[in-house]
Design a protein around this motif. Sequence first.
Motif, PDB file in Angstrom:
ATOM      1  N   UNK A  36      30.129  35.578  23.095  1.00  0.00           N
ATOM      2  CA  UNK A  36      30.221  36.193  24.568  1.00  0.00           C
ATOM      3  C   UNK A  36      31.174  35.093  25.240  1.00  0.00           C
ATOM      4  N   UNK A  37      31.219  33.936  25.256  1.00  0.00           N
ATOM      5  CA  UNK A  37      31.757  32.891  26.197  1.00  0.00           C
ATOM      6  C   UNK A  37      33.396  33.247  25.729  1.00  0.00           C
ATOM      7  N   UNK A  38      33.863  33.208  24.509  1.00  0.00           N
ATOM      8  CA  UNK A  38      35.072  33.475  24.135  1.00  0.00           C
ATOM      9  C   UNK A  38      35.572  34.990  24.464  1.00  0.00           C
ATOM     10  N   UNK A  70      40.724  40.923  36.231  1.00  0.00           N
ATOM     11  CA  UNK A  70      42.318  41.461  36.112  1.00  0.00           C
ATOM     12  C   UNK A  70      42.765  41.220  34.449  1.00  0.00           C
ATOM     13  N   UNK A  71      42.072  40.601  33.693  1.00  0.00           N
ATOM     14  CA  UNK A  71      42.175  40.224  32.418  1.00  0.00           C
ATOM     15  C   UNK A  71      41.769  41.533  31.420  1.00  0.00           C
ATOM     16  N   UNK A  72      42.432  41.653  30.313  1.00  0.00           N
ATOM     17  CA  UNK A  72      41.935  42.539  29.267  1.00  0.00           C
ATOM     18  C   UNK A  72      41.010  42.033  28.189  1.00  0.00           C
ATOM     19  N   UNK A  73      39.736  42.411  28.019  1.00  0.00           N
ATOM     20  CA  UNK A  73      38.991  41.766  26.775  1.00  0.00           C
ATOM     21  C   UNK A  73      38.931  42.760  25.841  1.00  0.00           C
ATOM     22  N   UNK A  74      38.663  42.400  24.719  1.00  0.00           N
ATOM     23  CA  UNK A  74      38.473  43.091  23.469  1.00  0.00           C
ATOM     24  C   UNK A  74      37.019  43.663  23.378  1.00  0.00           C
TER      25      UNK A  74
END
Length: 505
Positions: free
Chosen positions: A466-468, A501-505
Amino acid sequence: MTLTSCQSHSPEQAATPPVKVEQKVAKGKTAKKALKNQLAKKPLTDLWDRTRQGLAMDLDNNHPRVLAELRWYKKNQGYFNRVSNRASPYFYFILMEAEKRGVPLELALMPIVESAFDPFAYSHAGASGLWQFMPATGEHYGLEQNWWYDGRRDVVEATRAALDYMVSLHKMFDDWELALAAFNSGPGRVMNAVNKNKRRGKSTRFWDLDLPSETTAYVPKLIALGKIVRDPAKYGIKLKSIPNKPHFAKVKTGGQLDMAKAANLAGITLNELYRLNPGINRWSTPPSGPHHLLVPVAKAESFRAELAQLPAEKRMQWQRYSVKSGDSLIRIANTFNTKPGLIKEANKMETDLIRVGQSLLIPVAVKEKEEYALTAPQRRIAKQNTQRAGRHRLNHSVKSGDSFWSIAKKYNTGVQELARWNGMSPRDNLRIGQQLVVWTKTNAPRDGVVRRVNYKVRNGDSLSRIADKFNVAVAQIKTWNTFDSKYLQPGQQLTLYVDVTRAYE
């Protein structure tokens, strides 16, 4: 070997008549001889006593720089307590190696000055290990450095290299003080300073050379330490006893071995195994060696016996993986915290080409990566998670074109600070996708927005995954949430603060 004969620069000694100086030297020699005779009469059960027998530099030097270091040491008993505790596993071996070479045993005290006997010490300049070898110097003296292993932190190999280097420097300068200065700042710089003074008709002794401030303090620190070791009571210091017997033994492993399995077989903790083998960067010993481990002497024979009984297929843990669309060897290796070359070797692959549906055998750690707390990645994470008073943590994923300078400028901080927060040197290379932390006095970078997010735990989730995924730290997740159990449960709700603002998988 010729030992340096240094005289004090103090005004009192300068004004002393020659006859009295000779008498003082004679008395000093008599006192040293008496001390050696006294030590020789009793069995040496303590390493500090053994060290005293081999002190051979000019410890009667009362240069102002030496006295300044002495003043600091006299006020810091806690420092000597920490150093003695850290030195305990290594000091016998280092002392033995110094004695083999016939060098002054002050040289065995160098790790105190270099790293305070911290085998994982890493300087802002990129020096590493007990002896603080720079990468190039380490390579020159045969200290291999790769993803799996850093010989600069290997206690046995780095000690060999450091003492060989010191012997070489003494041959060059015929003076131990100049050799020590050269170890600190490089032989070229010291030679240039010597030649400069020669041209000007000045003294070429260490104490008269124009050298960097760190180097001008280096030799005085070691001389001051020698004084304290020779007579700790005189300076109000108590040196914690270190037994005069070997602490570790070298055991051949015969191939790659998971460090958690090794610790279990040896009957010691994983952290203890890493502290004896600080050159190991990852969760296992390197596939291409060195194929040995240091373990406590008392555990060596049982460890050898347990290893002999361990089937080859049990040395490592393996997981089968089916290649998916979009996969590459690098992506798979990153997912499993390993290297593409190891996957190729394990699967007898000649190229990097893989196909969808192909079954790969992946070497994986026996335990969760957080359990391997002293590996290079986990030490860096611990450094990154160190709280900074009055600052807010942000995470930065390295992009193409990034440098320490550009990232520091973006977050309005210093390059040295940024490197230190991440357990790195500004000279270290950054790689795309690498996660850095920035401790700013603001809540977000100019182009970032931090928001609270509620996350529902899924099957297969772990804190590290989850952290990654959200580019935060495990420690942060623990701070933001209260856990009733050691393990996450599917459906459990977590509170996260992430840069939306970041894209997460």
